[in-house]
Motif scaffolding. Structure first.
Motif, PDB file in Angstrom:
ATOM      1  N   HIS A 182       0.842  -1.201   0.000  1.00  0.00           N
ATOM      2  CA  HIS A 182       0.000   0.000   0.000  1.00  0.00           C
ATOM      3  C   HIS A 182       0.876   1.250   0.000  1.00  0.00           C
ATOM      4  CE1 HIS A 182      -4.203  -1.124   0.135  1.00  0.00           C
ATOM      5  NE2 HIS A 182      -3.956  -2.085   1.018  1.00  0.00           N
ATOM      6  N   ARG A 183       1.913   1.256   0.807  1.00  0.00           N
ATOM      7  CA  ARG A 183       2.805   2.411   0.863  1.00  0.00           C
ATOM      8  C   ARG A 183       3.519   2.607  -0.472  1.00  0.00           C
ATOM      9  NH1 ARG A 183       6.670   2.037   5.879  1.00  0.00           N
ATOM     10  NH2 ARG A 183       7.101   4.209   5.249  1.00  0.00           N
ATOM     11  N   ILE A 184       3.946   1.514  -1.065  1.00  0.00           N
ATOM     12  CA  ILE A 184       4.618   1.611  -2.362  1.00  0.00           C
ATOM     13  C   ILE A 184       3.682   2.200  -3.416  1.00  0.00           C
ATOM     14  CG2 ILE A 184       5.601   0.262  -4.271  1.00  0.00           C
ATOM     15  CD1 ILE A 184       6.663  -1.697  -2.135  1.00  0.00           C
ATOM     16  N   VAL A 185       2.444   1.724  -3.421  1.00  0.00           N
ATOM     17  CA  VAL A 185       1.474   2.217  -4.403  1.00  0.00           C
ATOM     18  C   VAL A 185       1.234   3.714  -4.213  1.00  0.00           C
ATOM     19  CG1 VAL A 185      -0.941   2.095  -5.135  1.00  0.00           C
ATOM     20  CG2 VAL A 185       0.352   0.000  -4.744  1.00  0.00           C
ATOM     21  N   VAL A 186       1.079   4.142  -2.947  1.00  0.00           N
ATOM     22  CA  VAL A 186       0.840   5.557  -2.661  1.00  0.00           C
ATOM     23  C   VAL A 186       2.041   6.390  -3.083  1.00  0.00           C
ATOM     24  CG1 VAL A 186       0.531   7.253  -0.825  1.00  0.00           C
ATOM     25  CG2 VAL A 186      -0.811   5.147  -0.816  1.00  0.00           C
ATOM     26  N   TYR A 187       3.251   5.944  -2.702  1.00  0.00           N
ATOM     27  CA  TYR A 187       4.454   6.713  -3.037  1.00  0.00           C
ATOM     28  C   TYR A 187       4.660   6.781  -4.548  1.00  0.00           C
ATOM     29  CZ  TYR A 187       5.650   6.248   1.925  1.00  0.00           C
ATOM     30  OH  TYR A 187       5.654   6.314   3.291  1.00  0.00           O
ATOM     31  N   ARG A 188       4.356   5.681  -5.217  1.00  0.00           N
ATOM     32  CA  ARG A 188       4.511   5.698  -6.679  1.00  0.00           C
ATOM     33  C   ARG A 188       3.475   6.621  -7.321  1.00  0.00           C
ATOM     34  NH1 ARG A 188       3.443   0.610 -10.675  1.00  0.00           N
ATOM     35  NH2 ARG A 188       1.354   1.016  -9.879  1.00  0.00           N
ATOM     36  N   GLU A 189       2.266   6.651  -6.750  1.00  0.00           N
ATOM     37  CA  GLU A 189       1.204   7.484  -7.301  1.00  0.00           C
ATOM     38  C   GLU A 189       1.560   8.968  -7.214  1.00  0.00           C
ATOM     39  OE1 GLU A 189      -2.356   8.113  -9.264  1.00  0.00           O
ATOM     40  OE2 GLU A 189      -1.343   6.209  -8.818  1.00  0.00           O
ATOM     41  N   ILE A 190       2.269   9.367  -6.153  1.00  0.00           N
ATOM     42  CA  ILE A 190       2.631  10.781  -6.021  1.00  0.00           C
ATOM     43  C   ILE A 190       3.930  11.105  -6.744  1.00  0.00           C
ATOM     44  CG2 ILE A 190       1.419  11.000  -3.827  1.00  0.00           C
ATOM     45  CD1 ILE A 190       4.113  10.932  -2.412  1.00  0.00           C
ATOM     46  N   GLY A 191       4.505  10.104  -7.437  1.00  0.00           N
ATOM     47  CA  GLY A 191       5.623  10.406  -8.314  1.00  0.00           C
ATOM     48  C   GLY A 191       6.998   9.972  -7.851  1.00  0.00           C
ATOM     49  N   LEU A 192       7.097   9.295  -6.704  1.00  0.00           N
ATOM     50  CA  LEU A 192       8.409   8.828  -6.273  1.00  0.00           C
ATOM     51  C   LEU A 192       8.876   7.675  -7.149  1.00  0.00           C
ATOM     52  CD1 LEU A 192       8.135   8.800  -2.359  1.00  0.00           C
ATOM     53  CD2 LEU A 192       9.253  10.494  -3.798  1.00  0.00           C
ATOM     54  N   GLY A 193      10.156   7.666  -7.495  1.00  0.00           N
ATOM     55  CA  GLY A 193      10.733   6.542  -8.226  1.00  0.00           C
ATOM     56  C   GLY A 193      10.986   5.369  -7.297  1.00  0.00           C
ATOM     57  N   LEU A 194      11.211   4.191  -7.869  1.00  0.00           N
ATOM     58  CA  LEU A 194      11.360   2.988  -7.050  1.00  0.00           C
ATOM     59  C   LEU A 194      12.559   3.072  -6.119  1.00  0.00           C
ATOM     60  CD1 LEU A 194      10.410   0.144  -9.566  1.00  0.00           C
ATOM     61  CD2 LEU A 194       8.985   1.277  -7.853  1.00  0.00           C
ATOM     62  N   ASP A 195      13.667   3.648  -6.587  1.00  0.00           N
ATOM     63  CA  ASP A 195      14.834   3.783  -5.714  1.00  0.00           C
ATOM     64  C   ASP A 195      14.526   4.691  -4.534  1.00  0.00           C
ATOM     65  OD1 ASP A 195      16.302   2.123  -7.333  1.00  0.00           O
ATOM     66  OD2 ASP A 195      17.284   3.759  -8.449  1.00  0.00           O
ATOM     67  N   ARG A 196      13.802   5.781  -4.805  1.00  0.00           N
ATOM     68  CA  ARG A 196      13.449   6.691  -3.727  1.00  0.00           C
ATOM     69  C   ARG A 196      12.455   6.030  -2.779  1.00  0.00           C
ATOM     70  NH1 ARG A 196      15.183  10.005  -0.191  1.00  0.00           N
ATOM     71  NH2 ARG A 196      13.878  11.818   0.261  1.00  0.00           N
ATOM     72  N   ILE A 197      11.535   5.235  -3.301  1.00  0.00           N
ATOM     73  CA  ILE A 197      10.577   4.523  -2.458  1.00  0.00           C
ATOM     74  C   ILE A 197      11.315   3.553  -1.539  1.00  0.00           C
ATOM     75  CG2 ILE A 197       8.738   2.802  -2.486  1.00  0.00           C
ATOM     76  CD1 ILE A 197       7.681   4.127  -5.030  1.00  0.00           C
ATOM     77  N   ARG A 198      12.297   2.853  -2.091  1.00  0.00           N
ATOM     78  CA  ARG A 198      13.060   1.915  -1.268  1.00  0.00           C
ATOM     79  C   ARG A 198      13.749   2.655  -0.112  1.00  0.00           C
ATOM     80  NH1 ARG A 198      15.280  -2.936  -2.755  1.00  0.00           N
ATOM     81  NH2 ARG A 198      15.129  -2.402  -4.967  1.00  0.00           N
ATOM     82  N   ALA A 199      14.342   3.824  -0.453  1.00  0.00           N
ATOM     83  CA  ALA A 199      15.041   4.590   0.575  1.00  0.00           C
ATOM     84  C   ALA A 199      14.080   5.047   1.663  1.00  0.00           C
ATOM     85  CB  ALA A 199      15.743   5.789  -0.062  1.00  0.00           C
ATOM     86  N   VAL A 200      12.898   5.478   1.280  1.00  0.00           N
ATOM     87  CA  VAL A 200      11.911   5.929   2.260  1.00  0.00           C
ATOM     88  C   VAL A 200      11.442   4.767   3.124  1.00  0.00           C
ATOM     89  CG1 VAL A 200       9.586   6.868   2.540  1.00  0.00           C
ATOM     90  CG2 VAL A 200      11.140   7.868   0.868  1.00  0.00           C
ATOM     91  N   LEU A 201      11.208   3.604   2.516  1.00  0.00           N
ATOM     92  CA  LEU A 201      10.742   2.450   3.268  1.00  0.00           C
ATOM     93  C   LEU A 201      11.794   1.962   4.257  1.00  0.00           C
ATOM     94  CD1 LEU A 201       8.957   0.391   0.466  1.00  0.00           C
ATOM     95  CD2 LEU A 201       7.879   1.694   2.302  1.00  0.00           C
ATOM     96  N   GLU A 202      13.048   2.085   3.881  1.00  0.00           N
ATOM     97  CA  GLU A 202      14.125   1.607   4.740  1.00  0.00           C
ATOM     98  C   GLU A 202      14.540   2.626   5.785  1.00  0.00           C
ATOM     99  OE1 GLU A 202      17.168   0.436   2.050  1.00  0.00           O
ATOM    100  OE2 GLU A 202      16.091  -1.334   1.325  1.00  0.00           O
TER     101      GLU A 202
END
Length: 266
Positions: free
Chosen positions: A57-77
Motif C-alpha cells: 500500500h505504501r509503495i502504491v501511494v508513493y509511486r502514485e505521487i511520483g516517487l521513483g522505485l529507488d526513492r521509495i526503497r530509501a523511504v521504506l528503509e
C-alpha cells in the motif's frame, strides 16, 4: 521465505486485483527486493501477508505521487525520512498542478479561439479595429471558413493574443493601407520594384492571420476587387485602389512564375 502450507495470505493475482497493480509490477518488485511476499505454499506459490500488503500500500501511494522505485526503497528503509520525502514530493506535485492549470487555461483559450476567432470583447474590438468594425464578422468568418486549415492557423495565433497584440496587428494593417494609398498617389506601376515591395509587405502583414502563399494572395486580390465589402474598404482609401492593388499582385505573381488567371487557393 519460509515454506508453509498455511494459506495465511493472498496470491499474486488477488493482490493485483485488490491494489490495482499489475501482476508484472508485483513480480518486478519481488525480483528487485522492494516488496517480497513473506509466505509460500507447499507447492511453492507466493503468498502476501497483512504486513506485506501494508508495505505494498505504501509503495502504491508513493509511486502514485511520483516517487521513483529507488526513492521509495530509501523511504521504506528509513522511516525517519518519510515526512521530509513526502514534503519534497508535495512541493513537486504542487508545481505540477500549477503547470497543468496553466496548460488547461491555454487549452481553454485555444478552444475558444477555434469557436470564436477573436478573444476580445465587442468594446475591445471597436477600440482596436475602429467604429466601422462589426463584431459579428468573426462569427461569420467562422461559419464560412471554420473547416479550413487557414481558420485553424488563425485560431492558433488568436489564442496567444490579447488586446495589445491585436493592436499591433491593426497598426500594421493601417500602415500598409496608408502605404498603398501613397504608392497609388505616386503612380507606382505594377511590376516595379516598389510594387513588388508592397505586395511582399502585404503577405508579411497578412501572415498575422495565417501563412499566405502567392497563389492565395492572387485569390485575395480578386476578392478585394469583386467583394463589395473589401472593395469599399480599399476604394475608401483611394478611388480605384482595389483594382490597382489587384494588378500589383497579379504582376508580382507573374514575376514568380504564377499565372494569375489560373491561380487557386493553395
Amino acid at each position: 521465505m519460509p515454506d508453509t502450507t498455511d494459506v495465511d495470505g493472498l496470491t499474486v493475482g488477488q493482490v493485483s486485483a485488490r491494489l490495482g497493480v499489475t501482476v508484472r509490477a508485483l513480480h518486478h518488485w519481488d525480483e528487485i527486493g522492494l516488496a517480497r511476499p513473506s509466505l509460500r505454499t507447499a507447492a511453492g506459490y507466493r503468498l502476501y501477508t497483512t504486513a506485506d500488503l501494508e508495505r505494498l500500500h505504501r509503495i502504491v501511494v508513493y509511486r502514485e505521487i511520483g516517487l521513483g522505485l529507488d526513492r521509495i526503497r530509501a523511504v521504506l528503509e528509513d522511516s525517519a525520512d518519510v515526512p521530509g520525502a513526502l514534503r519534497a514530493q508535495r512541493a513537486q506535485v504542487a508545481e505540477r498542478i500549477e503547470r497543468l492549470q496553466r496548460l488547461s487555461a491555454g487549452l481553454e483559450r485555444m478552444i475558444d479561439a477555434h469557436e470564436r476567432g477573436l478573444l476580445l470583447t465587442a468594446e475591445e474590438q471597436a477600440a482596436i479595429f475602429g467604429p466601422r468594425w462589426d463584431p459579428d464578422w468573426p462569427a461569420q468568418a467562422r461559419e464560412r471558413y471554420g473547416d479550413t486549415a487557414q481558420w485553424r492557423q488563425y485560431a492558433e495565433r488568436s489564442a496567444s493574443r490579447g488586446p495589445a497584440e491585436w493592436q499591433a496587428v491593426a497598426d500594421d494593417v493601417a500602415g500598409l493601407d496608408r502605404a498603398l494609398g501613397e504608392a497609388m498617389d505616386a503612380s507606382v506601376t505594377p511590376g516595379s520594384p516598389e510594387a513588388h515591395h508592397l505586395v511582399e509587405r502585404h503577405r508579411e502583414v497578412f501572415a498575422s492571420y495565417f501563412p499566405l502563399t502567392r497563389q492565395m494572395q492572387v485569390c485575395l486580390g480578386r476578392m478585394y476587387e469583386s467583394d463589395p465589402g473589401f472593395a469599399a474598404h480599399y476604394d475608401g482609401i483611394r478611388s480605384g485602389l482595389a483594382g490597382w492593388f489587384r494588378r500589383l499582385i497579379d504582376a508580382d505573381a507573374r514575376a514568380h512564375g504564377i499565372d494569375p488567371d489560373t491561380a487557386t487557393w493553395e
